[in-house]
Design an enzyme around this catalytic site. Structure first.
Site, PDB file in Angstrom:
ATOM      1  N   CYS A  44    -140.949  25.173  -6.874  1.00 44.38           N
ATOM      2  CA  CYS A  44    -139.964  25.717  -7.509  1.00 44.38           C
ATOM      3  C   CYS A  44    -140.383  27.178  -8.361  1.00 44.38           C
ATOM      4  O   CYS A  44    -139.892  27.907  -8.900  1.00 44.38           O
ATOM      5  CB  CYS A  44    -138.720  25.277  -7.973  1.00 44.38           C
ATOM      6  SG  CYS A  44    -137.956  24.165  -6.013  1.00 44.38           S
ATOM      7  N   HIS A  89    -130.339  28.897  -7.919  1.00 42.57           N
ATOM      8  CA  HIS A  89    -131.206  28.673  -7.005  1.00 42.57           C
ATOM      9  C   HIS A  89    -131.771  28.537  -6.230  1.00 42.57           C
ATOM     10  O   HIS A  89    -132.290  28.053  -5.203  1.00 42.57           O
ATOM     11  CB  HIS A  89    -131.381  27.270  -7.493  1.00 42.57           C
ATOM     12  CG  HIS A  89    -133.138  26.747  -7.639  1.00 42.57           C
ATOM     13  ND1 HIS A  89    -134.528  27.177  -7.442  1.00 42.57           N
ATOM     14  CD2 HIS A  89    -133.449  25.300  -7.534  1.00 42.57           C
ATOM     15  CE1 HIS A  89    -135.353  26.754  -7.873  1.00 42.57           C
ATOM     16  NE2 HIS A  89    -134.972  25.404  -7.188  1.00 42.57           N
TER      17      HIS A  89
END
Ligand SMILES: [Zn+2]
Lengths: 398, 146
Positions: free
Chosen positions: A80, A348
């Site tokens: 991420c 996200h």
């Protein structure tokens, strides 16, 4: 090492773009960043492209859309923290003196797959047979570890979600702009205790771009250069349960310590923070990891109002928060957390997140954040963590 | 499926840190200890991530009892798994931590507690197309110790 400035920034609205591919989403972000800096593609000397699903050639495919100038391209994948690692590579390219003007792009197209997808051959998969390895389990257990140590309640974690969903109603670039009061958050479908659906970030598509130059060149392009005061990347050091329960805390603490040293500031100097709230549980852990409150104080911190826009609980949520508030608690920091709506509501798209978090801080430092503007913001911190494990922290200053 | 079950498959552990015995009650979790720095790992290791060496490693038998460090209840599971179920990290007596399912108890938060005493057992959990069976370990609360 030279001082580095951000002179152009962009983020496209996060969401679902079934009719575009990631390179087209990125091209849109690139165009907007160029326009923001008053530049043309031919002025960009190198491109750093972060994309997790498209690990090979993402940057080249973006250039095929928006300008095949033949510049060097580096493609980055780092969980991420992919976008923020690409940004960091761009930062070093300028800081080292190798280039004067570079671009970092973070992008992802996740469609509807993502965090809950199944893996591998069902017959030999460990998932669900020898515990769970999916993100909801990992971050559910990370929250339960905090509950074990400090007695944190599910409601405390849920308040982070109430806050971020409220913030997102003021962010036109957020994937969702819908308020969720506490009972709605708690009563939404359970995913992995203590996180309900509204305490988990959505999957989605998006892109963000940043143009960096040396500080001495920055004023050619903008009247408001934003200084990159710290750029830090860490991985997870060994802990006893490391290979069983990913430790999202130690590497964030290590990164925070280095970042504050580099910038010559402390957490009390921050006006705002964009931190990695992939799940509501994570947000509270990172209050402590980033030093926004002391160890064991995260539950009191979120209920104190300090990390909410305006540094107080909005009147409409006072009743929700009251039972969980400790009136004796005095917050030591004033940083508004996730004014963008956070990953929980802004969205996200994995590789885009790291650059988008930086973009949000830049919008505020320039006074361009509209309704959600953190009043007089001068210093902001952008934090990202990816599992197995990579943590980036950038501190940006006006 | 009928064709697959007709062939004579092997019985295999689902994870490398499970050693299978002649019968299921002889199965145990294995670990390795780095002789250079003393770090105890769950499962076999060729290299040590703590002291950056190639050991050597002593293979050890880990305990089949332990305590629940943390837990969660998974409601949205992967398609072939029945939800809700309890996923947990168990600290084994004498060292080593493992991911596991806690079974034999209704998956509700009020039934769980940190430090709960649990005991391991093994069972067949799946079969592949060649007819090989896979054995996994699970933990269940120890009666009289909670
Ligand atoms: Zn060693």
């Amino acid at each position: 090492m030279r001082e580095v400035a951000i002179v152009g920034i962009s983020m496209i609205k996060f969401g679902r773009y079934a009719d575009r591919d990631f390179a087209q989403l990125s091209a849109q972000a690139v165009l907007e960043a160029l326009k923001d800096a008053g530049m043309e593609m031919k002025q960009i000397e190198a491109l750093y492209s972060g994309n997790l699903y498209q690990t090979s050639g993402s940057g080249q495919r973006i250039l095929q859309q928006i300008g095949q100038t033949g510049i060097p391209v580096v493609n980055v994948a780092n969980a991420c923290a992919t976008g923020s690692t690409a940004f960091r590579e761009a930062y070093f390219a300028v800081a080292s003196g190798a280039y004067d003007v570079v671009m970092a792009v973070g992008s992802e197209q996740m469609g509807k797959q993502g965090l809950l997808g199944s893996r591998g051959d069902p017959a030999t998969s460990l998932e669900g047979r020898v515990g769970s390895y999916m993100m909801p389990a990992v971050f559910g257990m990370a929250g339960m570890e905090h509950a074990r140590k400090y007695g944190t309640k599910q409601e405390h974690f849920a308040l982070a979600s109430v806050k971020n969903h409220w913030h997102s109603t003021m962010n036109p670039l957020a994937q969702y702009q819908k308020e969720s009061p506490l009972d709605e958050v708690l009563n939404s479908r359970m995913i992995a205790y203590p996180n309900t659906l509204l305490m988990c970030c959505p999957t989605g598509d998006g892109a963000a771009a940043a143009i960096l130059t040396s500080m001495d060149k920055a004023r050619q392009f903008t009247t408001q250069p934003i200084k990159v005061a710290a750029s830090v990347l860490t991985s997870d050091p060994f802990t006893d349960r490391d290979l069983t329960l990913p430790d999202i805390n130690t590497l964030t603490r290590n990164a925070a310590k280095l970042a504050y040293e580099q910038a010559g500031i402390g957490p009390e100097d921050l006006d705002q923070v964009e931190l990695h709230d992939c799940f509501a549980t994570a947000e509270l852990l990172h209050y402590e990891n980033l030093g926004l409150c002391g160890d064991g104080e995260a539950a009191m911190h979120v209920a104190s109002g300090a990390p909410w826009l305006g540094n107080k609980i909005p009147t409409k949520y006072e009743e929700d928060v009251a039972p969980f508030r400790d009136k004796t608690y005095q917050p030591k920091t004033k940083a508004v957390v996730n004014a963008s709506g956070g990953l929980l509501s802004k969205g996200h798209p994995l590789g885009a997140t790291g650059v988008a978090n930086i973009a949000e801080i830049v919008f505020h430092l320039r006074g361009q954040a509209g309704q959600r503007q953190v009043e007089g913001s001068k210093v902001g911190l952008a934090h990202v963590i990816g599992l197995c494990s990579a943590c980036t922290i950038h501190i940006l200053q006006k | 499926m009928a064709e697959a079950t007709a062939t004579q498959g092997e019985v295999r552990p689902l994870v490398p840190h499970l050693t299978l015995g002649e019968t299921r009650d002889q199965d145990y979790l294995n670990g390795s200890v780095c002789k250079k720095c003393g770090t105890k790992y769950v499962g076999p290791r060729l290299f040590c991530g703590v002291c950056s060496s190639d050991g050597p490693f002593e293979t050890i038998r880990l305990a089949n009892t332990g305590t629940v460090h943390v837990w969660t209840i998974i409601h949205q599971a992967t398609p072939y798994v029945q939800a809700p179920y309890i996923a947990a990290v168990v600290d084994l007596d004498g060292g080593g931590s493992v991911n596991t399912n806690i079974v034999g108890i209704e998956p509700k938060p009020e039934n769980m507690k940190f430090g709960m005493r649990v005991k391991m057992f093994t069972e067949k959990v799946s079969e592949d197309r060649e007819g090989n069976s896979y054995i996994a370990y699970r933990f269940t609360p120890i009666e009289g110790e909670n």
